[in-house]
Design a protein around this motif. Structure first.
Motif, PDB file in Angstrom:
ATOM      1  N   LEU A  14       8.294  18.831  -0.346  1.00 32.90           N
ATOM      2  CA  LEU A  14       7.490  17.821   0.326  1.00 32.90           C
ATOM      3  C   LEU A  14       7.521  18.054   1.823  1.00 32.90           C
ATOM      4  O   LEU A  14       8.579  18.226   2.425  1.00 32.90           O
ATOM      5  CB  LEU A  14       8.038  16.423   0.021  1.00 32.90           C
ATOM      6  N   LEU A  39       7.219  16.139   4.791  1.00 38.32           N
ATOM      7  CA  LEU A  39       7.194  14.757   5.253  1.00 38.32           C
ATOM      8  C   LEU A  39       6.952  14.717   6.758  1.00 38.32           C
ATOM      9  O   LEU A  39       7.856  14.597   7.565  1.00 38.32           O
ATOM     10  CB  LEU A  39       8.501  14.056   4.897  1.00 38.32           C
ATOM     11  N   THR A  40       5.693  14.825   7.100  1.00 37.88           N
ATOM     12  CA  THR A  40       5.305  14.676   8.492  1.00 37.88           C
ATOM     13  C   THR A  40       4.860  13.230   8.712  1.00 37.88           C
ATOM     14  O   THR A  40       4.525  12.534   7.752  1.00 37.88           O
ATOM     15  CB  THR A  40       4.160  15.643   8.847  1.00 37.88           C
ATOM     16  N   PRO A  41       4.859  12.756   9.918  1.00 40.28           N
ATOM     17  CA  PRO A  41       4.421  11.375  10.149  1.00 40.28           C
ATOM     18  C   PRO A  41       3.002  11.097   9.650  1.00 40.28           C
ATOM     19  O   PRO A  41       2.718  10.022   9.140  1.00 40.28           O
ATOM     20  CB  PRO A  41       4.513  11.226  11.664  1.00 40.28           C
ATOM     21  N   ASN A  93       1.522  12.551   7.032  1.00 39.12           N
ATOM     22  CA  ASN A  93       1.557  12.456   5.567  1.00 39.12           C
ATOM     23  C   ASN A  93       2.160  11.130   5.112  1.00 39.12           C
ATOM     24  O   ASN A  93       1.703  10.515   4.141  1.00 39.12           O
ATOM     25  CB  ASN A  93       2.366  13.612   4.988  1.00 39.12           C
ATOM     26  N   VAL A  94       3.209  10.682   5.812  1.00 35.79           N
ATOM     27  CA  VAL A  94       3.837   9.412   5.454  1.00 35.79           C
ATOM     28  C   VAL A  94       2.867   8.257   5.691  1.00 35.79           C
ATOM     29  O   VAL A  94       2.751   7.348   4.864  1.00 35.79           O
ATOM     30  CB  VAL A  94       5.144   9.221   6.250  1.00 35.79           C
ATOM     31  N   MET A  95       2.142   8.293   6.796  1.00 38.62           N
ATOM     32  CA  MET A  95       1.164   7.231   7.089  1.00 38.62           C
ATOM     33  C   MET A  95       0.055   7.220   6.053  1.00 38.62           C
ATOM     34  O   MET A  95      -0.368   6.165   5.572  1.00 38.62           O
ATOM     35  CB  MET A  95       0.576   7.415   8.491  1.00 38.62           C
ATOM     36  N   GLN A  96      -0.417   8.393   5.660  1.00 43.07           N
ATOM     37  CA  GLN A  96      -1.476   8.468   4.656  1.00 43.07           C
ATOM     38  C   GLN A  96      -0.974   7.968   3.309  1.00 43.07           C
ATOM     39  O   GLN A  96      -1.689   7.266   2.590  1.00 43.07           O
ATOM     40  CB  GLN A  96      -1.996   9.899   4.538  1.00 43.07           C
ATOM     41  N   ALA A  97       0.267   8.285   2.935  1.00 42.62           N
ATOM     42  CA  ALA A  97       0.837   7.796   1.677  1.00 42.62           C
ATOM     43  C   ALA A  97       0.958   6.281   1.690  1.00 42.62           C
ATOM     44  O   ALA A  97       0.684   5.611   0.686  1.00 42.62           O
ATOM     45  CB  ALA A  97       2.200   8.443   1.440  1.00 42.62           C
ATOM     46  N   PHE A  98       1.354   5.720   2.826  1.00 42.58           N
ATOM     47  CA  PHE A  98       1.471   4.269   2.941  1.00 42.58           C
ATOM     48  C   PHE A  98       0.111   3.592   2.803  1.00 42.58           C
ATOM     49  O   PHE A  98      -0.040   2.603   2.084  1.00 42.58           O
ATOM     50  CB  PHE A  98       2.108   3.901   4.284  1.00 42.58           C
ATOM     51  N   SER A 141      -1.020   3.776  -0.810  1.00 46.92           N
ATOM     52  CA  SER A 141      -0.285   2.854  -1.685  1.00 46.92           C
ATOM     53  C   SER A 141      -0.780   1.423  -1.504  1.00 46.92           C
ATOM     54  O   SER A 141      -0.847   0.653  -2.456  1.00 46.92           O
ATOM     55  CB  SER A 141       1.213   2.941  -1.417  1.00 46.92           C
TER      56      SER A 141
END
Length: 121
Positions: free
Chosen positions: A94, A96-98, A100-105, A108
């Motif tokens: 994975l 885990l760039t900022p 990618n994390v923002m897009q996952a949030f 969801s």
């Protein structure tokens, strides 16, 4: 001392009030019938002598479906070693760039249940 006297006075008042409410008796309904005739409506279903026949013009036949009564197969029990081997075989890399994390949030929140339907404990 003052608190005890106030409590005793309150207790006495509630007991007297409850006894007064119990002594009230309800009057039974009058046994004699009223002096006037009660009007009836023609075709009233409450009177068995005046039943209105019900006609069904086109009766429909109920559809009969067969039901599969065989139980579904039970899943196999997997040992801890097999789980560990499967995890090693399926390891994900994975990033885990900022971003990618923002897009996952965001995804969801968009794809989850509406807030009105979520259960909070």
């Amino acid at each position: 001392m003052e608190l005890a006297t106030i409590f005793l006075i309150w207790l006495a008042i509630t007991v007297i009030d409850n006894l007064a409410k119990r002594k009230k008796r309800r009057l039974p309904p009058p046994e004699n019938s009223p002096d006037f005739d009660i009007p009836t409506i023609q075709g009233d279903p409450n009177f068995p002598g005046e039943e209105v026949p019900i006609f069904i013009e086109s009766p429909r036949q109920a559809e009969v479906r067969t039901k599969n009564l065989t139980p579904p197969p039970r899943p196999k029990k997997i040992s801890a070693q097999e789980v560990h081997e499967a995890q090693e075989a399926n390891e994900l890399d994975l990033n885990l760039t900022p971003a990618n994390v923002m897009q996952a949030f965001v995804l969801s929140e968009v794809l989850d249940k509406p807030k009105a339907l979520r259960r909070r404990f």
